[in-house]
Each structure stands twice: as C-alpha cells, then as structure tokens.
Design a protein around this motif. Structure first.
Motif, PDB file in Angstrom:
ATOM      1  N   LEU A 104      50.337  40.759  38.433  1.00 31.28           N
ATOM      2  CA  LEU A 104      51.405  39.756  38.367  1.00 31.28           C
ATOM      3  C   LEU A 104      51.870  39.318  39.753  1.00 31.28           C
ATOM      4  O   LEU A 104      52.279  38.174  39.945  1.00 31.28           O
ATOM      5  N   HIS A 105      51.839  40.264  40.698  1.00 28.78           N
ATOM      6  CA  HIS A 105      52.254  39.910  42.065  1.00 28.78           C
ATOM      7  C   HIS A 105      51.679  40.907  43.052  1.00 28.78           C
ATOM      8  O   HIS A 105      51.644  42.111  42.791  1.00 28.78           O
ATOM      9  N   ARG A 106      51.217  40.390  44.201  1.00 29.73           N
ATOM     10  CA  ARG A 106      50.762  41.213  45.315  1.00 29.73           C
ATOM     11  C   ARG A 106      51.792  41.176  46.426  1.00 29.73           C
ATOM     12  O   ARG A 106      52.327  40.110  46.749  1.00 29.73           O
ATOM     13  N   PHE A 107      52.063  42.345  47.004  1.00 26.89           N
ATOM     14  CA  PHE A 107      53.020  42.444  48.096  1.00 26.89           C
ATOM     15  C   PHE A 107      52.270  42.598  49.420  1.00 26.89           C
ATOM     16  O   PHE A 107      51.208  43.225  49.464  1.00 26.89           O
ATOM     17  N   TYR A 108      52.834  42.033  50.483  1.00 20.68           N
ATOM     18  CA  TYR A 108      52.155  42.029  51.771  1.00 20.68           C
ATOM     19  C   TYR A 108      52.998  42.710  52.830  1.00 20.68           C
ATOM     20  O   TYR A 108      54.236  42.620  52.817  1.00 20.68           O
ATOM     21  N   ALA A 109      52.327  43.362  53.760  1.00 14.97           N
ATOM     22  CA  ALA A 109      53.013  44.133  54.789  1.00 14.97           C
ATOM     23  C   ALA A 109      53.602  43.230  55.853  1.00 14.97           C
ATOM     24  O   ALA A 109      53.194  42.090  56.027  1.00 14.97           O
ATOM     25  N   ASP A 151      42.674  45.575  43.112  1.00 12.76           N
ATOM     26  CA  ASP A 151      43.696  45.256  42.105  1.00 12.76           C
ATOM     27  C   ASP A 151      44.856  46.249  42.141  1.00 12.76           C
ATOM     28  O   ASP A 151      45.659  46.315  41.213  1.00 12.76           O
ATOM     29  N   GLY A 152      44.977  46.991  43.234  1.00 12.12           N
ATOM     30  CA  GLY A 152      46.029  47.994  43.370  1.00 12.12           C
ATOM     31  C   GLY A 152      45.429  49.362  43.608  1.00 12.12           C
ATOM     32  O   GLY A 152      44.254  49.610  43.307  1.00 12.12           O
ATOM     33  N   ALA A 153      46.232  50.262  44.172  1.00 15.46           N
ATOM     34  CA  ALA A 153      45.772  51.614  44.451  1.00 15.46           C
ATOM     35  C   ALA A 153      46.954  52.565  44.477  1.00 15.46           C
ATOM     36  O   ALA A 153      48.031  52.226  44.969  1.00 15.46           O
ATOM     37  N   GLY A 161      45.572  45.999  46.501  1.00 15.76           N
ATOM     38  CA  GLY A 161      45.762  44.634  46.062  1.00 15.76           C
ATOM     39  C   GLY A 161      44.841  43.654  46.746  1.00 15.76           C
ATOM     40  O   GLY A 161      44.847  42.469  46.447  1.00 15.76           O
ATOM     41  N   GLY A 162      44.051  44.141  47.712  1.00 18.23           N
ATOM     42  CA  GLY A 162      43.127  43.269  48.418  1.00 18.23           C
ATOM     43  C   GLY A 162      43.744  42.655  49.650  1.00 18.23           C
ATOM     44  O   GLY A 162      44.949  42.420  49.739  1.00 18.23           O
ATOM     45  N   GLY A 163      42.897  42.382  50.661  1.00  7.78           N
ATOM     46  CA  GLY A 163      43.379  41.776  51.896  1.00  7.78           C
ATOM     47  C   GLY A 163      44.387  42.651  52.605  1.00  7.78           C
ATOM     48  O   GLY A 163      44.167  43.835  52.829  1.00  7.78           O
TER      49      GLY A 163
END
Length: 411
Positions: free
Chosen positions: A36-41, A374-376, A398-400
């Motif tokens: 549903l949503h990816r979070f970025y550092a 897809d998450g870890a 989540g990739g990238g």
C-alpha cells in the motif's frame, strides 16, 4: 541493569537457517498481496516500522515510523483508501525528541475517529512519553500526557483511563503495569504493579508489549525475561494476569513461566490475545524444538492455567521468531515471523495463518514470503478489517531506497 540495556532494537529473527525450502500445504492459496505504501529513508521522510497498524471505523489506517520526519526521530501517519484501490498517506506528526519523545514502536489506540493514543520508547524528559492526538475541524493536535514511555502502547478502558507497561517501575528499571487517569485533561500516573519485586525476578521482568482486558476488567500481559523457568538468571519470561479485585486493588498472578518444560518457548516480545472461551494465546521468539520460537495457548482449568503448543516453528524457511498473533471471526490465528526466503540474510520474513480444526489441531500455512523488494523483516503482528483483509508493516525493505512498507493481504 536498565531497561534500555536489555531490550534490543532488532529481533534475532532466525537463529538457525536451513538450505531446503519447504512450501507447506495450503500456503499462498488464493490470497493476494499488495504494497500500500513504501517508506523512504532520509530527513523529512519516513522509515523503520516496528509497530502494527490501527484501523478506525471509517477504514483508515494509522501507524508510526521509528525514524524519519522533520526531526528524523519518527512520525505518526494516516493512510486513507481512495477510489480505485490506492491509498493516500498523510504525516500527522513528526516527533521532536526534546519535547515529544522519539522512536515510537507500539501500536496506536484509536477512540472513535477523533482521538489517538500512543507511546514513544525514547526521548522526552525521562526516556519516552505517552501522547494523545486529537482531531478538530480536520486538523490534529498533539499533546504529551505522561513523561514516561513504553515500547508496547496503551489501551483505554470504558471510563477513559489508559493502561500499559509505562515507566521503569519501582525496582531498578524492570518495568511496571501503569494506570493513567484523566481528570479534566490532567493525567495522573500510578503503578498497578512493579516487576522484579523479589531477587531473581520470579514475577517476571521487562514487559515490552502492551496489555489487554477481559470482560471482567482483568489485565493480561507478558514479560520478556524473569519468572521461574529453567534458564536461571533473568529467566525466560512470563505470562501474567492483574486481577481487578472488588475493592479496586489489583493482584498479580503468574499464569505461566517460560520455559516450563523441554521444548517450551522463551522470550516474549508480543502480548496476548483472548479467544471467545477465555483462553489466552501468544508467541515466543525463541525456544521450541528448533530455537525458532512457538505459538502457545494457555487454558484455564480447575488447577490453574495450563500451556499447550499450538505451533512449533521447526523449519526456518517457513518462519522463525513469530511476532505475535491475532484472531479472525472464525477463530483462526494470523501472524508474522522472521525466517522465510528472499534476498535477506536468514530470510526476509513471512505472514502465516494457523487454521483451527476440530479439537486441539491447528494447520500452519504461509500466506506470503517477503522477498525484500516487497518488504523485509515484519517486526509486528497483523490486523484484520471486517471483511477479513490483513494489514501489516515491515521494518525494512520495499525496493530501491525503501525502509519499510505497509501491506495488505486479501483472502
């Protein structure tokens, strides 16, 4: 020894690793997984999800991130479903470590659709806070209501008081069960029970999860260490009850000491859940026959509480180190664990289901193996909406440049 010295920031998800991948019968099935949503550092962004989500009556999701935000010390966010199946995210608050606390890692408690309660595990005046978020005319107001924090969040009773494992307790930072009473907006904290009241902590030590109520207003919870198990030292943890007596006092009872027998689990980072018959269920992240933990059941009988094993995690590639469990309406259990497969060291984690068959038999199946993209490392349990959809978070992946995701699994 202080609380902060004993609680690791990350779980040892896999203690052993098998080279053989086993897909259990019924795994995957017809379920559909969606990020549903990816979070970025990075500053002004989010990342690191250690807490489970909370759902309000309108179907909106609420959660927290360990890092990110304006002050890079955590955020509180809302996810709103939109037409077409996508979700819109809004950061409701960035935690200022000097005043608000930082590193929120416990689930939020939602009251109606206008009030949220939660905790931070560090920062503030005394190393953590309890806070309240109130929605008025479409905007949210943040307020610290107690200057001691918790990793496990808080729950609200019917009269508006809050309960949780808040504060260091009275015995050398071994933790406590705490009540917060609201009187016209002024909150008063008091300890209902402080752990490690005797040498060796036979009553338990270091409660890091939240508490739950039963119908008679008794409280139940777990401790990570302590008790009278076979480990010695700090012990392997306890499941406990705080019985609410008629005179308003609380009596502490140890329901089970971990490990009580060979192959029993130990170290409890998750709380307990109640079934419709009043039995308790929970999970340990270590122990069991393979060292990967177990899901257990506590049944109340004439001679007290008796533990039985619901599932022993014997195959790390199918899950290791469960992060708590939750029920659906049919009495099946769902949860997350480390281990699994994917590109992560010792596996990226799994979402699992325990289907209740007749008698005491449970069938274990893996609903999803995280790949990393897809998450870890799902560090918290899942929640269900009224339709039976599952929602959860991952600590990383989540990739990238992603550092965690919110996911949905549709049956």
């Amino acid at each position: 020894m202080k609380l902060s010295q004993l609680i690791p920031k990350k779980k040892p998800y896999a203690l052993v690793m098998s080279m053989v991948f086993v897909l259990l019968s019924g795994a995957w099935g017809s379920t559909k997984f969606k990020v549903l949503h990816r979070f970025y550092a990075g500053k002004n962004n989010n990342g690191g999800l250690y807490a489970s989500l909370t759902l309000d009556a309108k179907g909106n999701l609420y959660g927290t991130t360990w890092g990110g935000g304006v002050y890079a010390n955590g955020t509180l966010f809302e996810l709103v479903p939109t037409v077409g199946g996508s979700w819109r995210i809004k950061v409701l608050h960035s935690f200022d470590p000097s005043t608000d606390g930082d590193s929120p890692s416990g689930a939020l408690f939602v009251k109606g659709d206008a009030t949220l309660y939660g905790t931070t595990s560090a920062g503030g005046e005394h190393g953590g806070t309890v806070f309240q978020m109130t929605r008025t005319s479409g905007s949210w107001t943040f307020e610290v209501i107690d200057s001691y924090g918790s990793r496990g969040g808080v729950v609200l009773d019917q009269t508006g008081n809050l309960y949780g494992n808040v504060g260091p307790g009275e015995y050398d930072y071994n933790g406590a069960v705490t009540e917060l009473v609201d009187s016209s907006g002024v909150w008063t904290q008091s300890y209902l029970y402080s752990f490690c009241a005797k040498p060796g902590c036979p009553d338990g030590s270091i409660p890091v999860s939240g508490v739950i109520f039963d119908g008679a207003e008794n409280l139940y919870g777990t401790t990570e260490y302590g008790g009278m198990g076979q480990l010695g030292g700090l012990g392997g943890g306890t499941a406990y009850e705080l019985k609410h007596k008629s005179d308003g006092t609380w009596e502490h009872l140890v329901l089970h000491n971990f490990p009580a027998f060979n192959g029993d689990g130990f170290r409890l980072l998750a709380g307990l859940v109640l079934d419709k018959s009043g039995n308790l269920y929970g999970a340990t992240i270590q122990g069991g026959s393979a060292g990967c933990g177990m899901v257990f059941k506590l049944t109340h009988g004439a001679n007290g509480w008796k533990e039985s094993v619901v599932h022993d995690f014997i195959q790390p590639t199918s899950g290791c180190g469960p992060s708590g469990v939750t029920f659906d309406q049919a009495g099946n259990l769902y949860g997350t664990a480390g281990g699994g497969t994917g590109q992560c060291e010792a596996g990226c984690g799994v979402v699992f289901k325990l289907t209740h068959n007749s008698g005491s038999k449970w069938n274990y199946s893996v609903l999803h193996h995280f790949t990393g993209n897809d998450g870890a490392y799902p560090d918290a349990g899942v929640i269900l909406d009224p339709k039976g959809n599952l929602y959860g978070t991952t600590e990383l992946g989540g990739g990238g440049h992603s550092v965690g995701v919110v996911f949905e699994i549709t049956p």
